[in-house]
Design a protein around this motif. Structure first.
Motif, PDB file in Angstrom:
ATOM      1  N   GLY A 189       0.786  -1.223   0.000  1.00 52.28           N
ATOM      2  CA  GLY A 189       0.000   0.000   0.000  1.00 52.28           C
ATOM      3  C   GLY A 189       0.814   1.268   0.000  1.00 52.28           C
ATOM      4  N   PHE A 190       2.137   1.151   0.167  1.00 52.66           N
ATOM      5  CA  PHE A 190       2.986   2.330   0.260  1.00 52.66           C
ATOM      6  C   PHE A 190       3.983   2.403  -0.886  1.00 52.66           C
ATOM      7  CE2 PHE A 190       1.429   0.953   4.328  1.00 52.66           C
ATOM      8  CZ  PHE A 190       0.826   2.119   4.813  1.00 52.66           C
ATOM      9  N   VAL A 191       4.699   1.328  -1.125  1.00 53.83           N
ATOM     10  CA  VAL A 191       5.672   1.310  -2.229  1.00 53.83           C
ATOM     11  C   VAL A 191       4.968   1.143  -3.577  1.00 53.83           C
ATOM     12  CG1 VAL A 191       7.690   0.108  -3.177  1.00 53.83           C
ATOM     13  CG2 VAL A 191       7.453   0.388  -0.709  1.00 53.83           C
ATOM     14  N   HIS A 192       3.886   0.355  -3.590  1.00 58.27           N
ATOM     15  CA  HIS A 192       3.183   0.060  -4.850  1.00 58.27           C
ATOM     16  C   HIS A 192       1.759   0.628  -4.843  1.00 58.27           C
ATOM     17  CE1 HIS A 192       6.558  -2.560  -5.647  1.00 58.27           C
ATOM     18  NE2 HIS A 192       6.274  -3.321  -4.606  1.00 58.27           N
ATOM     19  N   GLU A 193       1.586   1.777  -4.211  1.00 57.99           N
ATOM     20  CA  GLU A 193       0.254   2.365  -4.118  1.00 57.99           C
ATOM     21  C   GLU A 193      -0.331   2.610  -5.508  1.00 57.99           C
ATOM     22  OE1 GLU A 193      -2.095   5.805  -1.603  1.00 57.99           O
ATOM     23  OE2 GLU A 193       0.051   6.064  -1.999  1.00 57.99           O
ATOM     24  N   GLY A 194      -1.580   2.164  -5.684  1.00 57.10           N
ATOM     25  CA  GLY A 194      -2.248   2.295  -6.974  1.00 57.10           C
ATOM     26  C   GLY A 194      -2.006   1.129  -7.910  1.00 57.10           C
ATOM     27  N   TRP A 195      -1.031   0.282  -7.572  1.00 49.77           N
ATOM     28  CA  TRP A 195      -0.708  -0.883  -8.387  1.00 49.77           C
ATOM     29  C   TRP A 195      -1.058  -2.170  -7.639  1.00 49.77           C
ATOM     30  CZ3 TRP A 195       2.111  -0.929 -13.215  1.00 49.77           C
ATOM     31  CH2 TRP A 195       2.328   0.340 -13.726  1.00 49.77           C
ATOM     32  N   LEU A 196      -0.272  -2.441  -6.580  1.00 52.75           N
ATOM     33  CA  LEU A 196      -0.486  -3.666  -5.801  1.00 52.75           C
ATOM     34  C   LEU A 196      -1.123  -3.396  -4.448  1.00 52.75           C
ATOM     35  CD1 LEU A 196       2.875  -5.586  -6.454  1.00 52.75           C
ATOM     36  CD2 LEU A 196       0.730  -5.705  -7.739  1.00 52.75           C
ATOM     37  N   GLY A 197      -1.358  -2.135  -4.109  1.00 55.52           N
ATOM     38  CA  GLY A 197      -1.927  -1.833  -2.811  1.00 55.52           C
ATOM     39  C   GLY A 197      -2.463  -0.428  -2.734  1.00 55.52           C
ATOM     40  N   ALA A 198      -3.070  -0.117  -1.566  1.00 57.32           N
ATOM     41  CA  ALA A 198      -3.610   1.218  -1.316  1.00 57.32           C
ATOM     42  C   ALA A 198      -3.479   1.514   0.169  1.00 57.32           C
ATOM     43  CB  ALA A 198      -5.076   1.298  -1.750  1.00 57.32           C
ATOM     44  N   ARG A 199      -3.139   2.759   0.504  1.00 55.46           N
ATOM     45  CA  ARG A 199      -2.992   3.132   1.908  1.00 55.46           C
ATOM     46  C   ARG A 199      -4.293   2.912   2.682  1.00 55.46           C
ATOM     47  NH1 ARG A 199       1.531   6.849   2.765  1.00 55.46           N
ATOM     48  NH2 ARG A 199       2.684   6.976   0.791  1.00 55.46           N
ATOM     49  N   SER A 200      -5.407   3.077   1.987  1.00 57.68           N
ATOM     50  CA  SER A 200      -6.706   2.917   2.651  1.00 57.68           C
ATOM     51  C   SER A 200      -7.051   1.457   2.913  1.00 57.68           C
ATOM     52  CB  SER A 200      -7.806   3.556   1.792  1.00 57.68           C
ATOM     53  OG  SER A 200      -7.836   2.959   0.499  1.00 57.68           O
ATOM     54  N   HIS A 201      -6.293   0.533   2.307  1.00 52.85           N
ATOM     55  CA  HIS A 201      -6.488  -0.906   2.511  1.00 52.85           C
ATOM     56  C   HIS A 201      -5.151  -1.546   2.890  1.00 52.85           C
ATOM     57  CE1 HIS A 201     -10.020   0.055   0.046  1.00 52.85           C
ATOM     58  NE2 HIS A 201     -10.585  -1.026   0.572  1.00 52.85           N
ATOM     59  N   ALA A 202      -4.464  -0.984   3.883  1.00 55.20           N
ATOM     60  CA  ALA A 202      -3.108  -1.433   4.213  1.00 55.20           C
ATOM     61  C   ALA A 202      -3.083  -2.729   5.004  1.00 55.20           C
ATOM     62  CB  ALA A 202      -2.369  -0.343   4.988  1.00 55.20           C
ATOM     63  N   GLN A 203      -4.192  -3.103   5.645  1.00 56.20           N
ATOM     64  CA  GLN A 203      -4.200  -4.308   6.459  1.00 56.20           C
ATOM     65  C   GLN A 203      -4.036  -5.549   5.579  1.00 56.20           C
ATOM     66  OE1 GLN A 203      -7.576  -4.687   9.027  1.00 56.20           O
ATOM     67  NE2 GLN A 203      -6.972  -6.703   9.815  1.00 56.20           N
ATOM     68  N   VAL A 204      -3.272  -6.513   6.073  1.00 57.56           N
ATOM     69  CA  VAL A 204      -3.060  -7.765   5.344  1.00 57.56           C
ATOM     70  C   VAL A 204      -3.368  -8.940   6.262  1.00 57.56           C
ATOM     71  CG1 VAL A 204      -1.299  -6.774   3.826  1.00 57.56           C
ATOM     72  CG2 VAL A 204      -0.597  -7.893   5.958  1.00 57.56           C
ATOM     73  N   ASP A 205      -3.676 -10.053   5.646  1.00 58.15           N
ATOM     74  CA  ASP A 205      -3.856 -11.316   6.369  1.00 58.15           C
ATOM     75  C   ASP A 205      -2.583 -12.116   6.170  1.00 58.15           C
ATOM     76  OD1 ASP A 205      -4.503 -13.850   7.260  1.00 58.15           O
ATOM     77  OD2 ASP A 205      -6.537 -13.824   6.456  1.00 58.15           O
ATOM     78  N   THR A 206      -1.837 -12.333   7.244  1.00 60.63           N
ATOM     79  CA  THR A 206      -0.512 -12.968   7.115  1.00 60.63           C
ATOM     80  C   THR A 206      -0.574 -14.474   6.933  1.00 60.63           C
ATOM     81  OG1 THR A 206      -0.344 -13.089   9.539  1.00 60.63           O
ATOM     82  CG2 THR A 206       0.637 -11.170   8.439  1.00 60.63           C
ATOM     83  N   GLY A 207      -1.752 -15.085   7.057  1.00 58.58           N
ATOM     84  CA  GLY A 207      -1.891 -16.498   6.760  1.00 58.58           C
ATOM     85  C   GLY A 207      -1.195 -17.408   7.761  1.00 58.58           C
ATOM     86  N   ARG A 208      -0.794 -18.580   7.275  1.00 58.09           N
ATOM     87  CA  ARG A 208      -0.222 -19.631   8.119  1.00 58.09           C
ATOM     88  C   ARG A 208       1.193 -19.950   7.642  1.00 58.09           C
ATOM     89  NH1 ARG A 208      -3.310 -23.003   6.553  1.00 58.09           N
ATOM     90  NH2 ARG A 208      -2.074 -24.529   5.415  1.00 58.09           N
ATOM     91  N   VAL A 209       2.164 -19.725   8.513  1.00 61.58           N
ATOM     92  CA  VAL A 209       3.568 -19.950   8.168  1.00 61.58           C
ATOM     93  C   VAL A 209       3.971 -21.369   8.525  1.00 61.58           C
ATOM     94  CG1 VAL A 209       5.953 -19.237   8.607  1.00 61.58           C
ATOM     95  CG2 VAL A 209       4.137 -17.512   8.474  1.00 61.58           C
TER      96      VAL A 209
END
Length: 355
Positions: A189-209
């Motif tokens: 949401g910060f480095v790829h804003e408008g492409w792979l992310g958006a600041r307004s949708h910065a939350q991610v689901d980190t899944g299962r490692v």
């Protein structure tokens, strides 16, 4: 040094043509050349030798490939000495000769060179659109069995998927820093804003490692993306799966939003060029994306151009994984995958590109 016992990508196959090519790997100068197939039943053979003629030290990469009757040869540019490829045989006797053995000295055509007159050869294979080289045979007490072959990237072997290589990208940072960036969802949401992310949708689901002898993996992680792939027209939640099958490689499987038929798999393969520099390629495989190859490459180039200044700005350029590094980096909940990757490097005993 465990890194010399691992396979590393050194060049895209499409860039190795009729002439020999010079590359560097872990401080060793190499000449790559491809031995043409002698019949339809055999594939062309790729060779990686020390880029130095044993006669007077000239660079073999300045020479040429000869498709000789008795097998392909690499000719030195200085005195024309010829060195055998895999299929070479001594014309007078017919016996097979070791790879890299000198088979002809033009200035003394009746001279039969002894075994000591040879170029130094390394193991080389072609996988996933890249030439891979290993400088030393693995010590099985140090190198897990899964690392005795180049990383597996299954979509590249499936003809249903469309495949292409992007790169090379020369980067002034360590290979581990670049792998960790590839595994990081929370910068989208910060480095790829408008492409792979958006600041307004910065939350991610980190899944299962998952951590184990085969490397590191993460399942069921998600990020919201306004443009998840080259041909996307609207945003949505995108499901990711990551694998780290090699210290300097990582693979992601990316499934677009529900109802969208596009799936992508991207493998990051890195050649370490030192402790603070590396060269990277992306092997891409896609299903259902109608963009042409140049559009896909342009999209990947644009995304990487956003990453480059950030990863090159990180200090130190090596990845701090040791308690004695003297460099503290704090962590957040979204860093679970990168922290697992750091533990993986520690378990393997990787020393190049870390501190």
């Amino acid at each position: 040094m465990i890194e010399k016992q691992l396979w590393h990508p050194v060049m895209a196959c499409m860039h190795l043509r009729e002439e020999p090519a010079a590359v560097e790997l872990l401080g060793t100068s190499l000449v790559l050349w491809r031995e043409p197939a002698h019949d339809h039943a055999h594939e062309p053979v790729v060779h990686a030798w020390v880029d130095r003629c044993p006669h007077r030290g000239a660079k073999l990469s300045l020479g040429r490939v000869l498709n000789h009757l008795h097998g392909a040869r690499l000719e030195c540019p200085y005195h024309g000495w010829q060195f055998a490829g895999d299929m070479a045989a001594r014309p007078a006797h017919g016996e097979s000769l070791a790879v890299g053995r000198c088979v002809h000295v033009p200035a003394s055509p009746t001279f039969e060179p002894p075994a000591s007159h040879c170029a130094t050869a390394f193991e080389a294979v072609e996988r996933h659109g890249l030439v891979w080289v290993r400088l030393e045979r693995p010590d099985r007490t140090l190198v897990p069995a899964v690392l005795t072959e180049p990383p597996v990237f299954e979509p590249w072997t499936d003809p249903v998927w469309r495949q292409l290589i992007c790169g090379p990208y020369e980067v002034q940072t360590s290979a581990p820093r670049l792998v960790e960036n590839f595994l990081d969802l929370s910068h989208f949401g910060f480095v790829h804003e408008g492409w792979l992310g958006a600041r307004s949708h910065a939350q991610v689901d980190t899944g299962r490692v998952e951590e184990g002898g085969a490397g590191v993996a993460v399942r069921d992680c998600k990020a919201w993306q306004p443009k998840g792939y080259a041909g996307a027209e609207e945003g949505g939640w995108v499901a990711y799966r990551y694998e780290v099958p090699h210290p300097f490689s990582a693979i992601l499987h990316k499934d677009a939003t529900e109802g969208d038929p596009v799936s992508n798999a991207i493998a990051l393969f890195i050649r370490p060029d030192g402790s603070e520099a590396c060269t990277a390629w992306f092997a891409m495989a896609t299903l259902g994306d109608l963009s042409d190859d140049e559009e896909l490459r342009a999209f990947q180039d644009a995304v990487f151009a956003q990453d480059r200044p950030i990863v090159e700005s990180q200090q130190p350029k090596t990845l701090p994984i040791g308690k004695d590094s003297g460099i503290g980096e704090v962590h957040g909940p979204a860093d679970r995958m990168s922290n697992a990757y750091r533990r993986y490097l520690t378990r393997l005993g990787v020393s190049l590109g870390v501190c």
